[in-house]
Scaffold this motif. Structure first.
Motif, short mmCIF file in Angstrom:
data_model
loop_
_atom_site.label_atom_id
_atom_site.label_comp_id
_atom_site.label_asym_id
_atom_site.label_seq_id
_atom_site.Cartn_x
_atom_site.Cartn_y
_atom_site.Cartn_z
N ASP A 1 5.75 15.05 -11.79
CA ASP A 1 7.13 14.58 -11.68
C ASP A 1 7.27 13.46 -10.64
OD1 ASP A 1 9.84 14.64 -12.34
OD2 ASP A 1 10.30 15.94 -10.65
N VAL A 2 6.67 13.69 -9.48
CA VAL A 2 6.77 12.69 -8.41
C VAL A 2 6.09 11.38 -8.84
CG1 VAL A 2 5.88 12.10 -6.13
CG2 VAL A 2 7.01 14.30 -6.49
N LEU A 3 4.92 11.48 -9.43
CA LEU A 3 4.20 10.26 -9.79
C LEU A 3 4.87 9.53 -10.96
CD1 LEU A 3 0.47 11.25 -9.18
CD2 LEU A 3 2.05 10.03 -7.68
N ALA A 4 5.49 10.26 -11.87
CA ALA A 4 6.24 9.60 -12.94
C ALA A 4 7.40 8.80 -12.36
CB ALA A 4 6.76 10.64 -13.95
N THR A 5 8.08 9.39 -11.41
CA THR A 5 9.18 8.70 -10.74
C THR A 5 8.67 7.48 -9.99
OG1 THR A 5 10.31 10.82 -10.44
CG2 THR A 5 11.10 8.99 -9.12
N ALA A 6 7.57 7.66 -9.26
CA ALA A 6 7.01 6.58 -8.45
C ALA A 6 6.58 5.40 -9.31
CB ALA A 6 5.82 7.10 -7.63
N ILE A 7 5.95 5.69 -10.45
CA ILE A 7 5.45 4.61 -11.32
C ILE A 7 6.62 3.87 -11.97
CG2 ILE A 7 4.10 4.09 -13.39
CD1 ILE A 7 2.33 6.57 -12.59
N LEU A 8 7.64 4.63 -12.39
CA LEU A 8 8.82 3.98 -12.97
C LEU A 8 9.46 3.05 -11.95
CD1 LEU A 8 10.78 3.87 -15.44
CD2 LEU A 8 12.16 5.56 -14.23
N ALA A 9 9.55 3.52 -10.71
CA ALA A 9 10.21 2.73 -9.67
C ALA A 9 9.35 1.57 -9.18
CB ALA A 9 10.57 3.64 -8.49
N GLY A 10 8.05 1.78 -9.11
CA GLY A 10 7.18 0.80 -8.46
C GLY A 10 6.38 -0.08 -9.41
N GLY A 11 6.45 0.16 -10.71
CA GLY A 11 5.78 -0.71 -11.67
C GLY A 11 4.26 -0.59 -11.64
N GLU B 1 1.93 -1.80 -9.91
CA GLU B 1 1.27 -1.57 -8.62
C GLU B 1 1.28 -0.08 -8.27
OE1 GLU B 1 1.97 -3.75 -4.49
OE2 GLU B 1 2.37 -5.04 -6.22
N ALA B 2 2.42 0.55 -8.48
CA ALA B 2 2.53 1.98 -8.23
C ALA B 2 1.66 2.77 -9.21
CB ALA B 2 3.98 2.43 -8.33
N LEU B 3 1.51 2.25 -10.43
CA LEU B 3 0.65 2.89 -11.43
C LEU B 3 -0.79 2.93 -10.92
CD1 LEU B 3 -0.10 4.02 -14.23
CD2 LEU B 3 -0.10 1.68 -15.09
N ALA B 4 -1.26 1.79 -10.42
CA ALA B 4 -2.63 1.73 -9.91
C ALA B 4 -2.79 2.69 -8.73
CB ALA B 4 -2.96 0.30 -9.49
N ARG B 5 -1.81 2.71 -7.87
CA ARG B 5 -1.89 3.57 -6.68
C ARG B 5 -1.86 5.05 -7.07
NH1 ARG B 5 0.41 2.22 -0.99
NH2 ARG B 5 0.03 4.16 0.09
N ALA B 6 -1.01 5.39 -8.01
CA ALA B 6 -0.90 6.79 -8.44
C ALA B 6 -2.22 7.29 -9.00
CB ALA B 6 0.21 6.94 -9.47
#
Lengths: 244, 183
Positions: free
Chosen positions: A201-211, A213-218
């Motif tokens: 849940d947290v990472l889905a939210t983070a990737i949606l918000a951060g695009g 770059e957040a996908l790579a980080r997650a």
């Protein structure tokens, strides 16, 4: 499969499907898992601890241990995701609803396991946690909504070892509680499949918000499968979602 | 990450793969060939688990020195039931998966996604034996077209994941339909 146990909590609907009938007492315990967190963390009700904290009537040291545990977990995720997931609203209010529903799902799963139920699938407003198999012996299969037509399924995901949780964040989300980081609007819907529901849940939210770059980080952060959809024809997909 | 940085990272990882292949080729253990592209009409169940499929088709004792990702008509030797793509000009749209190459540190499988005749995505799954990190690399999301995503079978779906619905919206949701069907 028998009739699912369906109830309303946290502004959405929770559906529990189980291979075996769920005793009434166990249903009540699942209800309680959601109600306990809602009673403490709802911002819709003025009397909750979270609402008082948001209004500044309580300082952090004055909150309960149970409140601070969730707050700490949210802040830890904010650090891990570089701020792409955050419990802090742009207006300064601390809103833990982005993580509370997932924690409720986690708690409810623990309740079911403690009651000796091994084969079930629990859905809270589109976030899913499962255990074991369907009554037929088949795995639990999660359909993923098409962000371009929410009346249709886009693809599906099969639950199994290391993948017992699926969470989807979308811009269609209630209350727009996803606050975009900067101006990245690459994704309109992100699904994350993980070992546990809070991570998903947290990472889905983070990737949606951060695009991207957040996908790579997650994906550096944890072992997850991802399906991230743009508003157009492009998607970002783990191998499990692709025709190979 | 900027698209330029992303491209650089992709190239860097391909470079590493190239090295892996080179090493393995020197040992005479590599078989690389492109499977025919899978198209939208392919039934998803045929292609369910790329992991398993890849390792099933791996053949470590069939030697071939084709360079998979760059050859449209080369890599003619097949191994483990895989065949090379016969396209000679631009690529036919689809997802191409190379057969698994084994080397001393594990195995490598490359997937190339072609849309409108051009390569739109390259993904590599690197499985190093006994390395948890390898699973993470294997699961990496890569850019692709919507048409490359497996379609839902529909009839075996037990529950629905999507952006959170409200209590009211639940009534018209797919989840509601499923719950009623099971009731």
């Amino acid at each position: 499969m028998g009739a699912p146990f369906v109830f309303a909590a946290m502004g959405t609907v929770i559906s529990l499907h189980s291979a075996r009938p769920v005793p009434r007492a166990t249903q009540d315990a699942v209800l309680t898992a959601f109600a306990t967190l809602e009673d403490r963390f709802s911002l819709w009700r003025p009397d909750t601890e979270a609402a008082r904290f948001a209004r500044g009537e309580l300082a952090l040291p004055e909150t309960t241990e149970a409140f601070r545990q969730v707050y700490d977990e949210a802040v830890t995720w904010r650090l891990a995701t570089g701020g792409a997931f955050t419990p802090h609203r742009p207006d300064g209010v601390v809103d833990l609803s982005g993580i509370v529903k997932a924690i409720a799902l986690r708690d409810a799963g623990a309740v079911l396991r403690a009651e000796g139920l091994t084969d079930w699938c629990l859905n809270a407003g589109g976030d899913v946690v499962a255990s074991g198999h369907r009554a037929s012996g088949e795995p639990w299969v999660v359909g993923i909504v098409d962000p371009l037509d929410r009346s249709q399924l886009f693809t599906e995901f099969q639950m199994g070892p290391e993948r017992w949780a699926v969470a989807t964040s979308g811009t269609a989300e209630r209350g727009e509680h996803v606050w975009r980081l900067g101006a990245d609007d690459t994704f309109v819907q992100v699904t994350v499949c993980a070992r546990d529901i809070v991570t998903a849940d947290v990472l889905a939210t983070a990737i949606l918000a951060g695009g991207p770059e957040a996908l790579a980080r997650a994906q550096e952060l944890d072992d997850i499968d991802v399906l991230a959809c743009s508003a157009g024809e492009r998607v970002w997909a783990s191998a499990v979602f692709l025709a190979a | 990450m900027s698209s330029r940085a992303r491209a650089a990272a992709a190239l860097a990882s391909l470079g590493i793969l190239g090295l892996g292949w080179g090493t393995a080729t020197a040992q005479g253990q590599v078989a690389l060939a492109l499977n025919p592209p899978t198209t939208d009409t392919t039934t998803p169940s045929d292609t369910a688990s790329s992991d398993t499929t890849a390792s099933d088709t791996a053949s470590s004792d069939t030697a071939s020195s084709g360079s998979a990702a760059t050859s449209g008509s080369g890599a003619s030797s097949s191994s483990g039931g895989t065949t090379s793509s016969s396209s000679t000009g631009s690529w036919a749209d689809g997802t191409y998966t190379g057969s698994t190459a084994r080397h001393r540190y594990g195995s490598v499988t490359v997937t190339v996604i072609v849309a409108n005749g051009t390569i739109t995505g390259v993904s590599e799954s690197v499985v190093s034996d006994g390395d948890r990190k390898s699973n993470q690399i294997n699961a990496r999301a890569v850019p692709a077209m919507r048409s490359a995503v497996l379609k839902a079978q529909g009839d075996d779906v037990a529950t629905i994941s999507g952006a959170t619905y409200t209590t009211e919206a639940y009534l018209t949701s797919l989840q509601s339909a499923l719950d009623q069907a099971a009731a």
